[in-house]
Enzyme design. Structure first.
Site, PDB file in Angstrom:
ATOM      1  N   HIS A 157       0.821  -1.202   0.000  1.00 22.66           N
ATOM      2  CA  HIS A 157       0.000   0.000   0.000  1.00 22.66           C
ATOM      3  C   HIS A 157       0.859   1.258   0.000  1.00 22.66           C
ATOM      4  CE1 HIS A 157       0.973  -0.555   4.284  1.00 22.66           C
ATOM      5  NE2 HIS A 157       0.699   0.734   4.462  1.00 22.66           N
ATOM      6  N   TRP A 158       0.284   2.326  -0.541  1.00 21.92           N
ATOM      7  CA  TRP A 158       0.855   3.675  -0.535  1.00 21.92           C
ATOM      8  C   TRP A 158      -0.115   4.605   0.180  1.00 21.92           C
ATOM      9  CZ3 TRP A 158       5.294   5.621  -3.250  1.00 21.92           C
ATOM     10  CH2 TRP A 158       5.983   4.670  -4.005  1.00 21.92           C
TER      11      TRP A 158
END
Length: 358
Positions: free
Chosen positions: A181-182
């Site tokens: 994830h970012w």
């Protein structure tokens, strides 16, 4: 989960915005959808807490650190995952982003099948805080992929706001969930790393050395013809070295100015910090030096720490987190860049093509 309910955001070259005026308040398609969906999630009570920045200030000194008092994040966020290794494999029995509710998903990115989505961060650090989840059905650990980097960069350049930021923490660098994830969020403050003078290093890679958090930086303006694919390749070359050598790292993407005197934000910078590893359950006390803090955006957990915090204290922590690792690998990174340049030069001679970047 019915993925047909989500807005599908299609990537188009003409959606990329390479120069932004901070006084232009008009929204791009991405900005408009993010803001609408995020506010709707807030109205529906989907977050763990209402974002409440009780106070903020710029610390006195040369680095212009932004300190924000965010008490709720300390007490009401999900307990961080116990991380024992930078290369820890994905574990289906632990919390992951395939377990989030339909209400948390705001946008489907390109595919329409729910595999690549933007979801709210239920424990926001700032307004609009959300998560880019790429290839989530593949159950990938929190280890950056080149394709996820490309999507993260493109999303930032699809925004017409200088405030949108994109960030990544590896395992061992305060990543809370071991599922790729970012972070995306809007930060309505101008910080030093948007325009600080960088030191030339190798090819398009510069060094961030006149700042407490020592690291590497690649600017879009340093890439021939501002080719985003080449920027992605350059950044991933360094990140891949760090991943292959189990070195904890953080990455921050921001709008920037090619020169401090320029009025418009005509550049994009990608900062890469190699850093000391922090394994085990994360310390949730006052000052956590994760990726936002390395950039100069500090989320402070208690009123006492907020009142007493000084630039010297922050600078000491950021230097301690980054300097030793930075200087120990700097020549290794130079070697990786030179090796790649040599390889491309050979390919260039054989093919007769023009090499744009690393």
């Amino acid at each position: 989960m019915d993925h047909t309910k989500f807005h599908v955001l299609q990537f188009k070259e003409n959606h990329l915005i390479f120069c932004v005026d901070e006084n232009d308040t008009s929204d791009s398609e991405l900005d408009s959808i993010l803001k609408e969906k995020w506010e709707k999630a807030k109205e529906n009570g989907i977050f763990r807490y209402n974002l409440e920045i009780k106070d903020w200030k710029i610390l006195k000194g040369q680095y212009r650190f932004l300190a924000q008092l965010n008490v709720n994040r300390a007490s009401k966020r999900r307990k961080p995952e116990d991380i024992s290794s930078i290369s820890q494999p994905f574990d289906t029995s632990r919390f992951n982003f395939n377990k989030i509710s339909e209400q948390e998903i705001m946008i489907d990115v390109e595919t329409g099948d729910g595999n690549n989505v933007i979801a709210i961060n239920v424990s926001p650090i700032e307004w609009g805080h959300c998560l880019l989840l790429t290839d989530r059905f593949q159950n990938l650990p929190q280890k950056m992929t080149k394709s996820s980097l490309k999507k993260a960069l493109e999303l930032l350049i699809m925004s017409n706001s200088v405030d949108l930021r994109v960030a990544f923490n590896s395992l061992g660098a305060y990543a809370s969930v071991n599922h790729l994830h970012w972070h995306l969020y809007y930060l309505r403050h101008r910080l030093l790393l948007e325009s600080i003078i960088l030191e030339g290093f190798k090819g398009p890679v510069d060094l961030l050395v006149n700042f407490p958090a020592k690291g590497f930086c690649i600017s879009l303006s340093s890439i021939i013809n501002k080719n985003t694919d080449d920027l992605v390749s350059c950044v991933f070359l360094i990140v891949n070295f760090l991943q292959n050598n189990d070195i904890a790292h953080s990455v921050y993407i921001t709008r920037a100015k090619s020169k401090p005197s320029v009025k418009l934000f005509d550049d994009v910078r990608v900062y890469i910090w190699a850093r000391k590893s922090v394994l085990g359950v994360k310390d949730t006390s006052a000052f956590i030096p994760a990726v936002c803090e390395l950039f100069g955006h500090l989320s402070i957990k208690t009123q006492e720490d907020y009142t007493t915090l000084t630039e010297h204290q922050v600078a000491t922590i950021l230097d301690d987190v980054t300097a030793e690792t930075f200087y120990s690998i700097k020549e290794n990174i130079a070697g990786v860049i030179e090796e790649r340049q040599l390889l491309l030069n050979i390919t260039d001679i054989q093919s007769g093509e023009t090499v744009m970047c690393l």
